[in-house]
Design an enzyme around this catalytic site. Structure first.
Site, PDB file in Angstrom:
ATOM      1  CG  ASP A  44       3.785   0.174   0.724  1.00 24.09           C
ATOM      2  OD1 ASP A  44       3.035  -0.825   0.873  1.00 24.09           O
ATOM      3  OD2 ASP A  44       4.777   0.154  -0.029  1.00 24.09           O
ATOM      4  CG  ASP A 103      -2.769  -3.674  -5.591  1.00 28.78           C
ATOM      5  OD1 ASP A 103      -3.819  -3.242  -6.059  1.00 28.78           O
ATOM      6  OD2 ASP A 103      -1.881  -4.186  -6.291  1.00 28.78           O
TER       7      ASP A 103
HETATM    8  P1  IMP Z   1      -1.284  -6.633  -2.408  1.00 22.59           P
HETATM    9  O1  IMP Z   1      -0.760  -7.890  -1.796  1.00 22.59           O
HETATM   10  O2  IMP Z   1      -1.876  -6.859  -3.761  1.00 22.59           O
HETATM   11  O3  IMP Z   1      -2.213  -5.862  -1.508  1.00 22.59           O
HETATM   12  O4  IMP Z   1      -0.045  -5.726  -2.739  1.00 22.59           O
HETATM   13  C1  IMP Z   1       0.630  -5.100  -1.775  1.00 22.59           C
HETATM   14  C2  IMP Z   1       2.049  -4.847  -2.247  1.00 22.59           C
HETATM   15  O5  IMP Z   1       2.144  -4.632  -3.664  1.00 22.59           O
HETATM   16  C3  IMP Z   1       2.509  -3.568  -1.602  1.00 22.59           C
HETATM   17  O6  IMP Z   1       3.154  -3.821  -0.376  1.00 22.59           O
HETATM   18  C4  IMP Z   1       3.432  -2.997  -2.648  1.00 22.59           C
HETATM   19  O7  IMP Z   1       4.734  -3.517  -2.440  1.00 22.59           O
HETATM   20  C5  IMP Z   1       2.946  -3.523  -3.964  1.00 22.59           C
HETATM   21  N1  IMP Z   1       2.140  -2.512  -4.694  1.00 22.59           N
HETATM   22  C6  IMP Z   1       0.837  -2.595  -5.005  1.00 22.59           C
HETATM   23  N2  IMP Z   1       0.426  -1.527  -5.697  1.00 22.59           N
HETATM   24  C7  IMP Z   1       1.516  -0.727  -5.822  1.00 22.59           C
HETATM   25  C8  IMP Z   1       1.728   0.559  -6.442  1.00 22.59           C
HETATM   26  O8  IMP Z   1       0.836   1.204  -7.023  1.00 22.59           O
HETATM   27  N3  IMP Z   1       2.989   1.047  -6.374  1.00 22.59           N
HETATM   28  C9  IMP Z   1       4.012   0.386  -5.743  1.00 22.59           C
HETATM   29  N4  IMP Z   1       3.846  -0.807  -5.150  1.00 22.59           N
HETATM   30  C10 IMP Z   1       2.612  -1.356  -5.186  1.00 22.59           C
HETATM   31 MG    MG Z   2       5.743  -3.363  -0.554  1.00 29.00          MG
END
Ligand code: IMP
Ligand code: MG
Length: 177
Positions: A94, A97
């Protein structure tokens, strides 16, 4: 809730992404690997926007001990993943981040000896990227705001919303946050 990206805008962009994947993966053994649970809405729409043969598979990734804005320890569960040997895999999530989730998924998927691995996400929070990796396909770049809808959750709620929204404090409280 403030709407950041409308249903119609998402639909048009997903249609474009489907056409792009169809061009670039024509004649190749494509597997789209959706990351549970956040990618399921995008997965269902994106595969119907493609026009090439493909397989669909699912993988699960979650981070424990994290907060809303900082991830904890990533745990990848590959038990649902079929044989990917020699396949051209697109990992579909989705949101990108910090990128730690996608980085961990890459490592897990490489263990299956695919022919190639790329990543696709609906949303990319460009200011937050903290890994040496960028998504190969993305729908929209967004600012560093917490968003929900179209698969994205807060406290496992809001995934069903057809748009991407920025929840306010009342929304979060109603969802038990
Ligand atoms: P990353 O590992 O920091 O890239 O984070 C990815 C995961 O964090 C995603 O799969 C989401 O589950 C969660 N996430 C990051 N930002 C958001 C947001 O703004 N809303 C909801 N979930 C988020
Ligand atoms: Mg997620």
């Amino acid at each position: 809730m403030k709407i950041l990206i409308s249903e119609v805008t998402i639909r048009d962009r997903v249609t474009e992404l489907g056409a792009q994947l169809s061009r670039e993966y024509a004649g190749r053994p494509l597997t789209i690997l959706g990351v549970l649970t956040g990618s399921v809405v995008l997965l269902a729409d994106l595969i119907r926007a493609t026009s090439v043969p493909l397989r669909v598979a699912l993988i699960s990734a979650s981070s424990y001990g994290g907060t809303r804005t900082s991830p904890g320890v990533l745990s990848v569960n590959s038990s649902l993943v079929p044989d990917l040997k020699g396949r051209d895999v697109v990992i579909l999530d989705d949101i990108f981040d910090t990128g730690h989730t996608m980085e961990g998924l890459y490592e897990a998927v490489k263990g299956f000896e695919p022919n190639s691995v790329r990543s696709a996400v609906l949303l990319w929070k460009t200011e937050r990227t903290a890994v040496d990796l960028v998504p190969d396909y993305f729908g929209f770049k967004i600012p560093d705001e917490f968003v929900v809808g179209y698969g994205l959750d807060f406290n496992d709620e809001f995934r069903h919303l057809p748009y991407i929204g920025v929840p306010d404090q009342d929304d979060l409280t109603a969802a038990g946050g």
